[in-house]
Design a protein around this motif. Structure first.
Motif, PDB file in Angstrom:
ATOM      1  N   GLU A 121       0.892  -1.309  -0.150  1.00 58.73           N
ATOM      2  CA  GLU A 121       0.008  -0.011  -0.012  1.00 58.73           C
ATOM      3  C   GLU A 121       0.790   1.286   0.026  1.00 58.73           C
ATOM      4  O   GLU A 121       0.366   2.267   0.791  1.00 58.73           O
ATOM      5  CB  GLU A 121      -0.916  -0.059   1.338  1.00 58.73           C
ATOM      6  CG  GLU A 121      -1.591  -1.103   1.753  1.00 58.73           C
ATOM      7  CD  GLU A 121      -3.023  -1.558   0.718  1.00 58.73           C
ATOM      8  OE1 GLU A 121      -2.956  -0.973  -0.056  1.00 58.73           O
ATOM      9  OE2 GLU A 121      -3.609  -2.658   1.004  1.00 58.73           O
ATOM     10  N   ALA A 168      -0.371  -9.736  11.366  1.00 61.16           N
ATOM     11  CA  ALA A 168       0.078  -8.144  11.181  1.00 61.16           C
ATOM     12  C   ALA A 168      -0.573  -7.356  12.439  1.00 61.16           C
ATOM     13  O   ALA A 168       0.054  -6.698  13.178  1.00 61.16           O
ATOM     14  CB  ALA A 168      -0.322  -7.528  10.072  1.00 61.16           C
ATOM     15  N   ASP A 184      -7.226  -0.078   8.305  1.00 54.54           N
ATOM     16  CA  ASP A 184      -6.660  -0.508   6.970  1.00 54.54           C
ATOM     17  C   ASP A 184      -5.761   0.738   6.451  1.00 54.54           C
ATOM     18  O   ASP A 184      -5.993   1.907   6.576  1.00 54.54           O
ATOM     19  CB  ASP A 184      -7.740  -0.733   5.977  1.00 54.54           C
ATOM     20  CG  ASP A 184      -8.579  -2.018   6.386  1.00 54.54           C
ATOM     21  OD1 ASP A 184      -7.936  -2.913   7.239  1.00 54.54           O
ATOM     22  OD2 ASP A 184      -9.496  -2.454   5.730  1.00 54.54           O
ATOM     23  N   LYS A 242     -18.280  -8.063  -3.508  1.00 55.53           N
ATOM     24  CA  LYS A 242     -17.934  -8.144  -2.110  1.00 55.53           C
ATOM     25  C   LYS A 242     -18.921  -7.956  -0.854  1.00 55.53           C
ATOM     26  O   LYS A 242     -19.140  -8.485   0.111  1.00 55.53           O
ATOM     27  CB  LYS A 242     -16.727  -6.891  -1.888  1.00 55.53           C
ATOM     28  CG  LYS A 242     -15.418  -7.449  -2.189  1.00 55.53           C
ATOM     29  CD  LYS A 242     -14.440  -6.246  -2.196  1.00 55.53           C
ATOM     30  CE  LYS A 242     -13.794  -6.420  -0.409  1.00 55.53           C
ATOM     31  NZ  LYS A 242     -12.645  -7.380  -0.595  1.00 55.53           N
ATOM     32  N   PHE A 255      -8.044  -9.515  -0.864  1.00 56.66           N
ATOM     33  CA  PHE A 255      -8.905 -10.925  -0.599  1.00 56.66           C
ATOM     34  C   PHE A 255      -9.892 -10.885  -1.637  1.00 56.66           C
ATOM     35  O   PHE A 255     -10.583 -10.072  -2.381  1.00 56.66           O
ATOM     36  CB  PHE A 255      -9.764 -10.486   0.665  1.00 56.66           C
ATOM     37  CG  PHE A 255      -8.793 -10.213   2.042  1.00 56.66           C
ATOM     38  CD1 PHE A 255      -8.103 -11.307   2.607  1.00 56.66           C
ATOM     39  CD2 PHE A 255      -8.632  -8.966   2.533  1.00 56.66           C
ATOM     40  CE1 PHE A 255      -7.409 -11.148   3.676  1.00 56.66           C
ATOM     41  CE2 PHE A 255      -7.792  -8.792   3.375  1.00 56.66           C
ATOM     42  CZ  PHE A 255      -7.159  -9.894   4.212  1.00 56.66           C
TER      43      PHE A 255
HETATM   44  N1  UDP Z   1      -3.547  -6.640   4.404  1.00 51.53           N
HETATM   45  C1  UDP Z   1      -2.355  -7.372   5.147  1.00 51.53           C
HETATM   46  N2  UDP Z   1      -2.140  -8.517   5.101  1.00 51.53           N
HETATM   47  C2  UDP Z   1      -2.622  -9.335   3.813  1.00 51.53           C
HETATM   48  C3  UDP Z   1      -3.830  -8.728   3.297  1.00 51.53           C
HETATM   49  C4  UDP Z   1      -4.153  -7.503   3.523  1.00 51.53           C
HETATM   50  O1  UDP Z   1      -1.761  -6.517   6.036  1.00 51.53           O
HETATM   51  O2  UDP Z   1      -2.013 -10.295   3.683  1.00 51.53           O
HETATM   52  C5  UDP Z   1      -3.975  -5.285   4.789  1.00 51.53           C
HETATM   53  C6  UDP Z   1      -4.137  -4.507   3.762  1.00 51.53           C
HETATM   54  O3  UDP Z   1      -2.762  -3.744   3.448  1.00 51.53           O
HETATM   55  C7  UDP Z   1      -5.060  -3.432   4.278  1.00 51.53           C
HETATM   56  C8  UDP Z   1      -5.953  -4.344   5.079  1.00 51.53           C
HETATM   57  O4  UDP Z   1      -5.422  -5.434   5.248  1.00 51.53           O
HETATM   58  O5  UDP Z   1      -4.376  -2.492   4.958  1.00 51.53           O
HETATM   59  C9  UDP Z   1      -7.379  -4.696   4.483  1.00 51.53           C
HETATM   60  O6  UDP Z   1      -6.962  -5.237   3.057  1.00 51.53           O
HETATM   61  P1  UDP Z   1      -7.809  -4.957   1.836  1.00 51.53           P
HETATM   62  O7  UDP Z   1      -8.141  -3.576   1.726  1.00 51.53           O
HETATM   63  O8  UDP Z   1      -7.181  -5.664   0.554  1.00 51.53           O
HETATM   64  O9  UDP Z   1      -9.325  -5.798   2.101  1.00 51.53           O
HETATM   65  P2  UDP Z   1     -10.710  -5.094   1.578  1.00 51.53           P
HETATM   66  O10 UDP Z   1     -10.901  -3.752   1.969  1.00 51.53           O
HETATM   67  O11 UDP Z   1     -10.610  -5.408   0.209  1.00 51.53           O
HETATM   68  O12 UDP Z   1     -11.884  -6.085   2.381  1.00 51.53           O
END
Ligand code: UDP
Ligand code: MG
Length: 335
Positions: free
Chosen positions: A11, A74, A91, A128, A203
């Motif tokens: 990111e 994490a 996030d 989603k 994801f």
């Molecule tokens: N993230 C992470 N490790 C992973 C996948 C995601 O640290 O293996 C972090 C990602 O960088 C983000 C947060 O988790 O800060 C949410 O991920 P994402 O935005 O892809 O998920 P969504 O919003 O699509 O559900």
């Protein structure tokens, strides 16, 4: 002091703006800011950006994993480094708005231990949003922790909660459930959600099946995690009773049947046919009995093993590996 834990996986473009927004909120509301970025094995220069921010501003700390261990790991690593009384998770992709932080803190101060965000109006594609609604409904129903958005990245925790909730794999979706199972008070707060500006979601559709399997794990963990012999031993007992009962009933029926038939059997031929029939039917009955006894034994032994694991499990349950840290990290995060 307000600690913010931010999992980062590729990111890089978002980090500068995210940090600027956090600083702005902290200045406006007079928070002493503590920003913990956890780089979950990024390959896009996110770590270089974190190092740059930490070099520029002592409020920034960074933890870099050797490889991608997942969002839950994490968050766990970040939680271990938290210094503030409260920790906010966000996030890193700018979808969570730091300007919501004061609202979360207000809810926490009203007596809650965990406040989970609720992205009431989501800026994500329908594929989603729709599965997520179904998922949230299922989790709330099965676990009794009624939240609209279990998986919201934005959550606020009282510090005590952090040391008690251990996540791994993709269990980050269930932090409120895991916390509620330990008796913490959970609430939710409607947040403004923003569309992803840079990069892409980490994801895919496979999260549906993983989420469902994790739900079963969490249900088991929170209900029987400390007493696995109860469900497994019950299944073992049912299998044994079922096998023995079935065998007993058949044997009884056969005894009654033969005792009724014997006087009618006259020729040697008929006697032989009847004996062969009885022998073959009792062999298959025996096989069925052994089958159920073996099933029962397997469940019983699994229960015993599970009890052994629960009883002797060591204190160190971290499953990630930290490569390096930056900023004034506390001992807790590096030990
Ligand atoms: N993230 C992470 N490790 C992973 C996948 C995601 O640290 O293996 C972090 C990602 O960088 C983000 C947060 O988790 O800060 C949410 O991920 P994402 O935005 O892809 O998920 P969504 O919003 O699509 O559900
Ligand atoms: Mg996102």
């Amino acid at each position: 002091m307000l600690s913010t834990v931010i999992p980062v996986y590729n990111e890089a473009e978002s980090l500068e703006q995210l940090f600027a927004e956090l600083c702005e909120v902290a200045t406006t509301h007079g928070y002493e800011l503590d920003v913990i970025f956890v780089d979950d094995g990024s390959t896009d220069g996110s770590w270089a950006k974190i190092v740059e921010l930490a070099g520029r501003d002592s409020r920034v700390r960074g933890i870099r994993f050797r490889r991608n261990f997942g969002k839950a790991a994490a968050l766990n690593a970040g939680f271990a480094a938290v210094r503030g009384e409260h920790a906010m998770t966000l996030d890193a992709d700018l979808q969570d708005d730091p300007h919501e932080i004061p609202n979360f803190l207000a809810k926490i101060n009203s007596g809650l231990d965990v406040v989970s965000g609720w992205k009431q109006t989501r800026h994500d594609p329908w594929h989603k949003v729709l599965p997520s609604r179904v998922f949230n409904g299922m989790v709330s129903w099965l676990t009794g922790v009624k939240l609209h958005d279990h998986n919201c990245g934005m959550k606020c925790y009282r510090r005590e909660v952090l040391g008690e909730v251990h996540m791994y794999g993709e269990l980050h979706r269930f932090v409120p459930v895991l916390a509620a199972a330990r008796g913490f008070k959970i609430g939710e707060h409607v947040v403004q959600h923003r569309a992803r500006k840079f990069g892409h979601s980490k994801f895919g559709v496979e999260r549906l099946i993983k989420g469902f399997l994790d739900l079963l794990t969490v249900k088991f963990l929170t209900t029987y995690g400390r007493r696995p012999m109860h469900p497994l031993g019950t299944i073992a007992a049912i299998a044994a009773v079922w096998g023995v009962g079935q065998y007993g009933c058949r044997a009884l029926v056969e005894v009654l049947w033969t005792s009724g038939r014997t006087p009618l059997i006259s020729s040697a031929d008929e006697q032989l046919t009847s004996a062969v029939y009885l022998a073959s039917s009792s062999t298959s009955d025996l096989v069925t009995l052994y089958f159920w006894l073996v099933v029962s034994l397997l469940f019983f032994l699994t229960g015993l093993l599970a009890e052994l694991i629960v009883a002797t499990r060591g204190p160190n349950r971290d499953i990630f590996s930290i490569a390096e840290t930056v900023g004034h990290t506390s001992d807790r995060s590096t030990s």
